[in-house]
Write a protein that holds these residues in place. Structure first.
Motif, short mmCIF file in Angstrom:
data_model
loop_
_atom_site.label_atom_id
_atom_site.label_comp_id
_atom_site.label_asym_id
_atom_site.label_seq_id
_atom_site.Cartn_x
_atom_site.Cartn_y
_atom_site.Cartn_z
N ARG A 43 47.78 40.26 24.26
CA ARG A 43 46.64 40.88 24.65
C ARG A 43 45.36 40.91 24.60
O ARG A 43 44.28 40.53 24.63
CB ARG A 43 47.54 42.39 24.34
CG ARG A 43 48.61 42.56 24.96
CD ARG A 43 49.17 44.05 24.24
NE ARG A 43 49.39 44.22 22.80
CZ ARG A 43 49.16 44.81 22.13
NH1 ARG A 43 48.75 45.86 22.48
NH2 ARG A 43 49.99 44.71 20.73
N GLY A 46 44.12 37.86 25.91
CA GLY A 46 44.54 37.85 28.13
C GLY A 46 42.15 38.98 28.26
O GLY A 46 42.62 38.54 29.56
N TYR A 47 42.87 39.77 26.98
CA TYR A 47 41.32 40.65 27.65
C TYR A 47 40.01 40.15 27.40
O TYR A 47 39.10 40.29 28.04
CB TYR A 47 41.48 41.66 26.25
CG TYR A 47 42.03 43.41 27.38
CD1 TYR A 47 43.78 43.11 27.55
CD2 TYR A 47 41.55 43.65 28.38
CE1 TYR A 47 44.52 44.50 27.86
CE2 TYR A 47 42.57 44.85 28.89
CZ TYR A 47 43.90 45.08 28.73
OH TYR A 47 44.64 46.23 29.38
N TYR A 50 39.52 37.87 30.03
CA TYR A 50 38.65 39.06 31.37
C TYR A 50 36.92 39.38 30.96
O TYR A 50 36.39 38.61 32.52
CB TYR A 50 40.05 40.03 31.33
CG TYR A 50 40.41 40.30 32.17
CD1 TYR A 50 40.65 39.98 33.19
CD2 TYR A 50 41.54 40.85 32.08
CE1 TYR A 50 41.51 39.94 34.09
CE2 TYR A 50 42.69 41.73 32.63
CZ TYR A 50 42.68 40.97 33.90
OH TYR A 50 43.50 40.85 34.39
N ALA A 85 42.38 34.55 32.84
CA ALA A 85 43.09 36.50 32.29
C ALA A 85 43.91 37.12 33.43
O ALA A 85 45.48 37.68 32.23
CB ALA A 85 41.85 37.47 31.92
N THR A 86 43.75 36.27 33.95
CA THR A 86 45.23 37.40 35.32
C THR A 86 46.44 36.78 35.19
O THR A 86 47.42 37.39 34.98
CB THR A 86 44.37 37.36 36.94
OG1 THR A 86 43.13 37.37 36.61
CG2 THR A 86 45.15 37.83 37.26
N ASN A 89 47.73 37.89 32.18
CA ASN A 89 48.13 39.41 31.98
C ASN A 89 49.24 40.00 32.84
O ASN A 89 50.13 40.90 32.79
CB ASN A 89 47.08 40.43 31.60
CG ASN A 89 45.77 40.10 30.91
OD1 ASN A 89 46.07 40.37 29.40
ND2 ASN A 89 44.54 39.72 31.25
N GLU A 90 48.42 39.76 33.55
CA GLU A 90 49.39 40.10 34.98
C GLU A 90 51.34 38.82 35.29
O GLU A 90 51.92 39.30 36.05
CB GLU A 90 49.26 39.59 36.58
CG GLU A 90 47.66 40.38 36.31
CD GLU A 90 47.92 42.14 36.65
OE1 GLU A 90 49.00 42.06 37.08
OE2 GLU A 90 47.13 42.22 35.90
N LEU A 93 52.37 37.66 30.61
CA LEU A 93 52.90 39.21 29.46
C LEU A 93 53.37 40.66 30.12
O LEU A 93 53.40 41.44 29.10
CB LEU A 93 51.58 39.82 28.54
CG LEU A 93 50.76 38.56 27.82
CD1 LEU A 93 49.56 39.30 27.43
CD2 LEU A 93 51.75 38.00 26.47
N SER A 110 41.35 39.69 42.57
CA SER A 110 41.10 39.66 41.09
C SER A 110 39.95 38.64 41.24
O SER A 110 39.10 39.01 40.11
CB SER A 110 42.24 38.43 40.09
OG SER A 110 43.08 39.66 39.69
#
Length: 245
Positions: A43, A46-47, A50, A85-86, A89-90, A93, A110
């Motif tokens: 997490r 991923g952020y 972003y 990152a997309t 996260n998508e 995860l 995105s």
């Protein structure tokens, strides 16, 4: 006797089918695994991706007129980071993997979201440096980021773009455009790239001062020369006048 015989006989309890208990247990374990949060490291990565991608894109969008080749490369790198990152996260995860159609929509949305956020943040950050450009980037980034978010959000329908929230975003973008245009006109600065020179202005000023000093120095040194020549020319005249007397 007829009343007794007419009573419905209670149905026998259904016997569980063989293997049904094990299948239900497997489904319960799968639901528990799905409810578990993603790892903290995943997490966090991923952020971070972003925000780093959005930051690179925002800087490239605003500073692009200064050096198009350089900031085009930075924008491409920012897009790749945001797409990474997309994916994290998508897809990696996420508890439920999206379908192929949904995956394509998420990737396109995105990209739109990254440029929308980049235009909004970059236009606000460097508005004083590029007032005319910022007056366009801020409302455009607001509109693009909202549309992209609605398309990317799995719990929203694309019809929400034309709903009350979409109308509010459109009005906000229009008000911000005309308001920032008025502020940009009040600043009285040209819309070129000279406002955000990253130290070039100070270097030019120092060069101008140095050239002024150089130009003034020869003038001060050469100014006594005519006076000395005049005195030398006057001295023979006085001598001749003295001999004439």
């Amino acid at each position: 006797m007829s009343l007794v015989t007419d009573r419905p006989t209670p149905s026998a309890p259904q016997q569980p089918r063989p293997g049904g208990g094990r299948a239900a247990a497997r489904r319960a374990r799968g639901r528990r695994r799905a409810r578990r949060p993603a790892p903290l490291a995943g997490r966090y990565i991923g952020y971070v991706l972003y925000f780093v991608g959005a930051g690179l894109i925002s800087g490239a969008v605003v500073h692009h007129p200064l050096d198009p080749a350089r900031y085009t490369k930075i924008a491409v790198v920012g897009v790749l980071v945001f797409l990474a990152a997309t994916v994290v996260n998508e897809f990696l995860l996420a508890a439920d993997r999206p379908t192929l159609r949904r995956s394509v929509l998420v990737i396109v949305a995105s990209l739109m979201l990254s440029f929308g956020i980049g235009m909004l943040s970059g236009g606000l950050q460097h508005f004083e440096d590029f007032p005319d450009r910022g007056a366009v980037l801020v409302p455009l980034g607001t509109t693009v980021s909202f549309i992209a978010f609605v398309l990317k959000d799995a719990e929203s329908s694309w019809r929400r773009i034309f709903g009350p929230m979409g109308l509010a975003v459109l009005l906000t973008a229009a008000v911000s455009f005309f308001g920032l245009r008025a502020v940009a006109d009040g600043l009285g600065e040209p819309s070129g790239e000279s406002g955000h020179s990253h130290g070039d202005a100070t270097e030019e000023e120092s060069d101008e001062h140095s050239t002024e000093k150089e130009s003034s120095a020869p003038a001060s040194e050469s100014s006594p020369a005519p006076q000395s020549s005049a005195t030398t020319e006057a001295e023979p005249g006085h001598a001749e006048d003295g001999h004439g007397h």
